[in-house]
Scaffold this active site. Structure first.
Site, short mmCIF file in Angstrom:
data_model
loop_
_atom_site.label_atom_id
_atom_site.label_comp_id
_atom_site.label_asym_id
_atom_site.label_seq_id
_atom_site.Cartn_x
_atom_site.Cartn_y
_atom_site.Cartn_z
N ARG A 104 5.04 -2.60 -16.38
CA ARG A 104 4.64 -1.54 -15.55
C ARG A 104 5.89 -1.16 -14.40
O ARG A 104 6.11 -0.13 -14.03
CB ARG A 104 3.38 -1.84 -14.70
CG ARG A 104 2.53 -0.76 -13.80
CD ARG A 104 1.36 -1.22 -13.18
NE ARG A 104 0.88 -2.32 -13.82
CZ ARG A 104 -0.31 -2.10 -14.55
NH1 ARG A 104 -0.87 -0.98 -14.85
NH2 ARG A 104 -1.02 -3.26 -15.18
N TYR A 105 6.47 -2.36 -13.94
CA TYR A 105 7.53 -2.21 -12.88
C TYR A 105 8.84 -2.83 -13.52
O TYR A 105 8.67 -3.42 -14.46
CB TYR A 105 7.40 -3.32 -11.84
CG TYR A 105 5.94 -3.17 -10.79
CD1 TYR A 105 5.83 -2.20 -10.00
CD2 TYR A 105 4.65 -3.79 -11.36
CE1 TYR A 105 4.55 -1.85 -9.29
CE2 TYR A 105 3.43 -3.82 -10.57
CZ TYR A 105 3.40 -2.65 -9.70
OH TYR A 105 2.23 -2.52 -9.01
N ARG A 108 9.55 -6.98 -13.71
CA ARG A 108 8.52 -7.81 -14.00
C ARG A 108 7.93 -7.41 -15.07
O ARG A 108 7.51 -6.20 -15.41
CB ARG A 108 7.78 -8.55 -13.03
CG ARG A 108 7.03 -7.22 -11.92
CD ARG A 108 6.99 -7.97 -10.60
NE ARG A 108 6.27 -6.93 -9.76
CZ ARG A 108 6.89 -6.13 -9.12
NH1 ARG A 108 8.23 -5.78 -9.19
NH2 ARG A 108 6.23 -5.15 -8.00
N CYS A 117 -10.95 -16.75 -20.97
CA CYS A 117 -11.08 -17.42 -19.73
C CYS A 117 -12.18 -18.48 -19.67
O CYS A 117 -13.13 -18.56 -20.48
CB CYS A 117 -11.65 -16.30 -18.76
SG CYS A 117 -10.61 -14.66 -18.85
N CYS A 121 -16.04 -13.12 -15.31
CA CYS A 121 -16.62 -12.51 -14.06
C CYS A 121 -16.98 -11.05 -14.34
O CYS A 121 -16.67 -10.36 -15.15
CB CYS A 121 -15.21 -12.40 -13.16
SG CYS A 121 -14.36 -13.85 -12.98
N CYS A 124 -14.90 -8.23 -13.62
CA CYS A 124 -13.35 -8.29 -14.47
C CYS A 124 -12.97 -6.72 -14.69
O CYS A 124 -13.58 -5.93 -15.48
CB CYS A 124 -13.49 -8.93 -15.65
SG CYS A 124 -11.98 -9.17 -16.18
N ARG A 126 -10.71 -6.30 -16.68
CA ARG A 126 -9.89 -6.27 -18.27
C ARG A 126 -11.52 -6.50 -19.04
O ARG A 126 -11.37 -7.20 -20.10
CB ARG A 126 -9.10 -7.25 -18.53
CG ARG A 126 -7.84 -6.88 -18.02
CD ARG A 126 -6.43 -7.44 -18.49
NE ARG A 126 -5.42 -7.20 -17.99
CZ ARG A 126 -4.78 -7.72 -17.17
NH1 ARG A 126 -4.90 -9.08 -16.91
NH2 ARG A 126 -3.77 -7.20 -16.49
N ASP A 285 -11.94 -2.69 -8.83
CA ASP A 285 -11.28 -1.45 -9.73
C ASP A 285 -12.52 -0.99 -10.29
O ASP A 285 -13.61 -1.45 -10.34
CB ASP A 285 -10.44 -2.33 -10.98
CG ASP A 285 -9.08 -2.79 -10.18
OD1 ASP A 285 -8.71 -2.01 -9.68
OD2 ASP A 285 -8.71 -3.92 -10.42
N ASP A 322 -4.97 -0.91 -6.77
CA ASP A 322 -4.55 -0.41 -8.03
C ASP A 322 -4.76 1.10 -8.21
O ASP A 322 -5.82 1.42 -8.33
CB ASP A 322 -4.86 -1.27 -9.24
CG ASP A 322 -3.89 -2.55 -9.63
OD1 ASP A 322 -2.87 -1.98 -10.07
OD2 ASP A 322 -4.06 -3.46 -9.50
N LYS A 329 0.04 -1.10 -7.83
CA LYS A 329 -0.62 -1.51 -6.76
C LYS A 329 0.04 -0.82 -5.17
O LYS A 329 1.13 -0.39 -5.41
CB LYS A 329 -0.30 -2.84 -6.21
CG LYS A 329 -1.18 -3.81 -7.14
CD LYS A 329 -1.37 -5.26 -6.70
CE LYS A 329 -1.83 -6.20 -7.85
NZ LYS A 329 -1.31 -5.71 -9.11
S1 SF4 Z 1 -11.49 -11.61 -13.63
FE1 SF4 Z 1 -11.30 -11.00 -15.65
S2 SF4 Z 1 -9.28 -12.05 -16.34
FE2 SF4 Z 1 -9.87 -13.07 -14.46
S3 SF4 Z 1 -10.97 -15.03 -14.95
FE3 SF4 Z 1 -12.35 -13.37 -14.37
S4 SF4 Z 1 -13.03 -12.50 -16.61
FE4 SF4 Z 1 -10.96 -13.65 -16.86
#
Ligand code: SF4
Length: 359
Positions: A104-105, A108, A117, A121, A124, A126, A285, A322, A329
């Site tokens: 993206r940048y 990096r 994971c 979460c 999340c 993603r 997000d 973002d 960001k």
């Molecule tokens: S935010 Fe998403 S990528 Fe990060 S630990 Fe939680 S589930 Fe995994």
């Protein structure tokens, strides 16, 4: 929507697997009502579910607003997406020249060696990909990504993310770090992780040994509430620090979890006590099915302003959002309203302006 948690006193994890993944297991632990097991499994078909029982013991099942439970226990609201929510809210895909890599940048890249994971979460960004085998990059994808990094001399930093890079075995992680270490134009690596919080026992001397490469490695710890920072987590942070791996943190500002000055102050102060510098506070997000966590930017700004003077500058992260669509960001303290006062105007790192609507 109805809340699927029930009132009991303590999670009962005896005789349950070390990671809770199904509605039945969550119900047996007392973390959801028996009749919520079915809908939990329905959510799990769409978005991954896993809660290590070490983390589950931090939940007070008698509190329907428990901030740890809010982050990890599936909620029926997840099955409903709003029009302004997206499958790929920060635009990883449009910035991905190869599977497992986001550029993206200019200087990096994000490298995603795994989409697993230790915990999933509920907010999340993603969430459509993590924990899904079909989306996981293969060993060949990683080789291609490493070739790409080697062929782009403008890249100075590689950010290992995912998924959680510390979910890899010591051997796989060590081999990957050593390959990156061979690339002459890199100046540092970064690891974005929730492992020291979700599974502190994973931080072992063998892992620390595998992190010993010539390139400096910075760790970004994902944590949202001071109650997550237990003594075991403190020990994991100390091991990383003593192993020469400096720690920064990133937190997500989440309604019902940490959306008040007291909770944020406790979190950031505790992090500094553990020698973890609060680095980013992310505005949530627009991932699908996560609207229950979102505040407005004005609410977030008021909270962040209220911390000024209340806690040391060392404890204050940069509050960022973002830009949807993959434009990177923006620090929120510098943004302004559009002329009509209805929306926010975000300027990306290349000077392009984007309108951010909130309703
Ligand atoms: S935010 Fe998403 S990528 Fe990060 S630990 Fe939680 S589930 Fe995994």
């Amino acid at each position: 929507m109805h809340n699927i948690m029930r009132s009991v006193t303590l999670p009962n994890i005896a005789n349950l697997p070390t990671v809770l993944r199904t509605g039945r297991q969550l119900a047996d632990a007392g973390l959801i009502a028996d009749d919520a097991a079915k809908v939990t499994d329905l959510i799990g078909k769409r978005y991954s579910v896993a809660i290590p029982n070490q983390l589950a013991t931090l939940i007070n099942p008698a509190d329907p607003k428990d901030p740890i439970a809010q982050q990890f226990i599936p909620n029926a609201d997840e099955l409903f997406a709003l029009d302004d929510e997206h499958e790929d809210p920060i635009g990883d895909d449009v910035r991905s020249p190869l599977r497992g890599l986001v550029h993206r940048y200019p200087d990096r890249v994000l490298l995603m060696p795994t989409l697993s994971c230790p915990v999933y979460c509920r907010y999340c960004f993603r969430r459509e990909k993590v924990g899904r085998d079909a989306a996981s990059p293969s060993a060949a994808d990683m080789e291609n990504a490493i070739d790409y990094i080697g062929n782009h001399s403008e890249i100075r930093e590689v950010i290992l993310t995912g998924g959680d890079p510390l979910s890899l075995s010591d051997n796989r992680l060590g081999a990957l770090l050593r390959e990156l270490d061979e690339i002459p134009h890199l100046s540092n690596l970064r690891i974005h992780t929730r492992v020291p919080v979700a599974l502190p026992s994973r931080i072992t001397s063998k892992l620390i040994d595998n992190l010993q490469v010539n390139l400096p490695i910075w760790t970004l710890l994902h944590v949202n509430h001071a109650r997550e920072l237990t003594n075991d987590v403190a020990n994991a942070c100390a091991q990383l620090n003593q192993g020469g791996i400096p720690l920064l943190s990133q937190s997500v500002l989440l309604r019902g979890v940490n959306d008040n000055a007291k909770t944020l102050s406790e979190l950031f102060r505790r992090l500094v006590e553990l020698k973890v510098k609060p680095y980013y506070l992310h505005h949530p997000d627009r991932a699908r099915g996560t609207s229950r966590f979102r505040l407005t930017i004005r609410e977030g700004l008021n909270l962040v302003y209220s911390l000024r003077g209340r806690i040391s500058g060392l404890c204050q992260p940069t509050y960022v959002v973002d830009i949807p669509g993959g434009f990177g960001k923006v620090p929120i303290s510098g943004i302004r309203k559009t002329h009509d006062g209805k929306n926010w105007l975000l300027t990306d790192f290349e000077g392009r302006q984007h309108i951010y609507q909130e309703d």
